[in-house]
Design an enzyme around this catalytic site. Structure first.
Site, mmCIF file in Angstrom:
data_model
loop_
_atom_site.group_PDB
_atom_site.id
_atom_site.type_symbol
_atom_site.label_atom_id
_atom_site.label_comp_id
_atom_site.label_asym_id
_atom_site.label_seq_id
_atom_site.Cartn_x
_atom_site.Cartn_y
_atom_site.Cartn_z
ATOM 1 N N ASP A 417 0.828 -1.198 0.000
ATOM 2 C CA ASP A 417 0.000 0.000 0.000
ATOM 3 C C ASP A 417 0.867 1.254 0.000
ATOM 4 O OD1 ASP A 417 -2.681 1.304 0.452
ATOM 5 O OD2 ASP A 417 -1.657 1.977 2.267
ATOM 6 N N GLU A 472 0.856 -0.514 -5.145
ATOM 7 C CA GLU A 472 -0.087 0.582 -5.352
ATOM 8 C C GLU A 472 0.759 1.848 -5.472
ATOM 9 O OE1 GLU A 472 -3.640 3.208 -3.351
ATOM 10 O OE2 GLU A 472 -1.981 2.416 -2.192
#
EC number: 2.4.1.18
Length: 738
Positions: A417, A472
């Site tokens: 993330d 991401e």
């Protein structure tokens, strides 16, 4: 037993829970020709030393009424021999016979500690945390915690009445790791660490950073996990793991169902609680497999205190959240997934962590896991601490947690993330609010090195083969999926955030205006093969007032669903792996709410069942047609047929595999049916209409081409052959040579 000295300064320091070296005074020590045993047992009435067979060796005299006892063992032992004795303790309401925690030598191997200090994640995994094991034939738990800035650390729990005086730990000084073996306790014990800062100030009780099990929030204690049970878990996925190891995922069909497990299924009859892993295995796994997805991706499941963070603010990166049951439950979930043909991807957050007092912030009174300078160590958007991944021990700690998910739970992928926030020192910071790197630039060199180390570790011999990594990353950082040997970051896949933003912006436009935004749908092909991409329609796009996918579309309810169906047809034919967040597969109207389930009741409506059926069919066709996935990352797998018909908002392209198999996608993003639309095709003869998003089964008008078209030798769009098509309104067609 003879009298045995117990220094007053030691007594005061022990009773004040501030003694820096408890092993220097507690336990057995040679004093002259005698072996002296000293103990600290606040609340004990009487203490005796007993032999292994139960015979009393002698009484330990109370030398301080607060609980200090001391005495000498009988003579006759060689100087180099470790005394063998147990303590028989009379408490006000019970008697306890137990080995002396301070009679055991050092626990952790010096080589492993040195490797941890040098940044080896395998050493962190081996050394730190709580481990139930036998020491010299005695069952108990070995505790170890990294806290180099602390002046004293003790372990507290139900086993000692949460008394910070009872079990002070030994510092392995060169490495900053504190250790203690507590006899006769085991898996299931609750515990925390009681630390004092360098100046002696008591810190809030801290959960174990490396705990493999925790209490369910809002409770915050760590729990000794039964790691032996996890290691003995009855896995039956050997065939799956062998196939995964040999699979080239970049050229395989990948369609990911992203799930927030806390809300996908709730039990209304029990206070609307979240489902357990076993309940999710019974419901989520067959649902996702039946929908044709290849993987489920779980928003972060490492224990997190605040449910509203959706798991993205974790404090226990080794521990599956207790919201869903014990760790073995997650292992069973993965086992069920593999048996159903589904891979499992977990979200992993090495960028930042929350400021809860029991957590990692100022863990030992210093900025240990975070940067000391708030310009580096505090995230202004999320109000969280930023991990100091440039510190070798912090990097080892984080990567060790990723290894734990891969080894203990057989996960198939790890999605990292907020990578962009790690790569740029000025991410979301104004001028003067960030610290340049050593060269004066904005690139975070420490994070770059960390991410390379992460990927090299997950793709190397330390990890099970075939574990995929996903980034991401929302900027144009080059080489995210390039090998580290070629100066890339080494990820297997990168989320294509640009494609997502551009295409959703196009679809939000009223069809009458789309001609002015035509390039938003074609621009993605300019860079589509610069990385190995995932096309993400994730949770981030359906929260915070952005609306659900269906709600983003213009028009009335029918047009909104038709737009979404056409978009899905475009997306599944577009180069790149697919990702869809829960609820999107049946076009729910409400945006994601972490405390509510998806709008499953909408499936009572034929229109929403139709969208769900379309996604299922898209997944199955995508998996069955090599042209749609085999060359996802290569220009040879794609060619425009029609990319410039902005007046009609029509797009057409061909997908190919390396064996020459083809599939053509044609999209009409206006509500105007196009009759006799002549489309150039790369081969003559009959072309089967294998998908029509306007089909009646999907909730459409069932306009189309009767299942097939004929390509004749009439040149069009640079091709020798062409066919006259009927393009349904707001629809995508897929054509394949018959």
């Amino acid at each position: 037993m003879t009298d045995a000295p117990f220094d007053r300064a030691d007594i005061d320091a022990l009773l004040g829970a501030r003694h820096p070296d408890p092993f220097a005074c507690l336990g057995p020590h040679r004093v002259g020709d005698a072996t002296v045993v000293r103990t600290l047992l606040p609340g004990a009435l009487r203490v005796r030393a007993i032999a292994a067979g139960g015979g009393v060796l002698g009484e330990l005299r109370q030398v301080d009424p607060a609980g200090c006892f001391a005495g000498a063992l009988p003579d006759g032992r060689e100087r180099g021999e470790r005394p063998r004795y147990r303590l028989s303790i009379d408490w006000p309401d019970a008697r306890q016979d137990v080995e002396d925690a301070y009679a055991f030598g050092t626990l952790l191997d010096e080589d492993a500690l040195a490797r941890f200090a040098a940044g080896d994640p395998r050493a962190a995994l081996a050394c730190l945390g709580a481990r139930a094991l036998d020491m010299d034939g005695v069952p108990g738990v070995r505790f170890a915690v990294w806290a180099p800035g602390a002046s004293r650390v003790s372990v507290v729990g139900d086993f000692n009445g949460w008394d910070a005086r009872r079990h002070p730990m030994r510092l392995r000084r060169p490495w900053g790791v504190w250790e203690l073996f507590v006899p006769r306790i085991g898996a299931g014990e609750r515990y925390k660490f009681a630390l004092r800062a360098r100046d002696g100030a008591a810190l809030p009780l801290k959960a174990d950073p490396c705990a493999c099990r925790t209490e369910a929030p809002p409770r915050t204690a760590s729990i000794v996990a039964d790691l032996d049970a996890l290691e003995r878990f009855g896995w039956h996925d050997d065939a799956w793991l062998r196939a995964r190891a040999s699979l080239d995922l970049a050229h395989a069909p990948v369609s990911i169902y992203e799930v927030h497990p806390e809300s996908w299924l709730r039990v209304a009859a029990e206070g609307n609680r979240s489902a357990t892993w076993d309940e999710l295995a019974q419901r989520l796994i067959p649902y996702a497999a039946g929908m044709g997805f290849s993987h489920v991706e779980l928003t972060p499941i490492a224990e997190y205190p605040f449910g509203g963070s959706w798991g993205y603010q974790s404090l226990s990166p080794f521990a599956p959240s207790a919201r869903f049951g014990p760790p073995e439950g997650f292992a069973r979930f993965v086992e069920h997934a593999h048996a159903a043909g589904l891979g499992v991807i977990v979200d992993w957050v090495p960028a930042h962590f929350p400021d809860d007092p029991h957590g990692l912030g100022k863990f030992d009174g210093t900025a240990l896991f975070e940067h000391a300078d708030p310009r580096e160590g505090w995230h202004p958007d999320w109000h969280t601490h930023v991990f100091n991944v440039g510190r070798r021990e912090v990097g080892a700690f984080l990567i060790a947690s990723a290894l734990a998910w891969a080894h203990r739970y057989h996960v198939d992928g790890i999605r990292v993330d907020a990578v962009a926030s790690m790569l740029y020192r000025d991410y979301s910071r104004a001028a003067g609010e960030w610290v340049p790197n050593v060269y004066g630039g904005r690139e975070n060199l420490e994070s770059i090195a960390f991410l390379k180390h992460f990927n090299d570790t997950l793709h190397g011999p330390a990890a099970p083969p075939g574990v995929a990594t996903f980034a991401e990353e929302s900027t144009a950082w080059p080489g995210v999926t390039a090998p580290t040997a070629e100066h890339g970051l080494g990820f297997d896949f990168k989320w294509n955030m640009g494609w997502m933003h551009d295409t959703l912006a196009y679809l939000r436009e009223d069809p009458i205006h789309r001609r002015h935004h035509h390039d938003r749908l074609t621009f993605g092909l300019v860079y589509a093969f610069s990385e190995r991409f995932v096309l993400p329609l994730s949770h981030d796009e359906v929260v915070h007032g952005k609306g659900s996918l269906a709600a983003k579309m213009p028009g009335d309810a029918w047009q909104r669903l038709a737009n979404l169906r056409a978009y899905f047809g475009f997306m599944w034919a577009h180069p790149g792996k697919k990702l869809l967040f829960m609820g999107g597969e049946f076009a729910q109207w409400e945006e994601f709410a972490h405390d509510a389930t998806p709008q499953w009741d909408l499936l009572d409506a034929p229109a929403h069942r139709g969208v769900q059926r379309l996604v299922r069919d898209l997944n199955r066709l995508h998996a069955a047609e090599p042209a749609l996935h085999a060359l996802d990352d290569r220009p040879a797998g794609f060619a425009w047929l029609v990319g410039d018909d902005r007046n009609n908002s029509v797009f057409a392209f061909v997908r190919r595999d390396d064996a020459g198999r083809m599939l053509v996608a044609v999209c009409n993003f206006t509500p105007v049916p196009r009759t006799d639309y002549r489309l150039g095709l790369p081969a003559p003869g009959r072309w089967a209409e294998v998908l029509n998003t306007d089909g009646a089964a999907y909730g459409g008008t069932d306009a189309g081409n009767g299942g097939a078209v004929q390509a004749d030798e009439i040149p069009a769009h640079g091709e020798r052959w062409s066919a006259a098509l009927r393009l349904p309104p707001l629809a995508t067609l897929w054509l394949r040579p018959a």
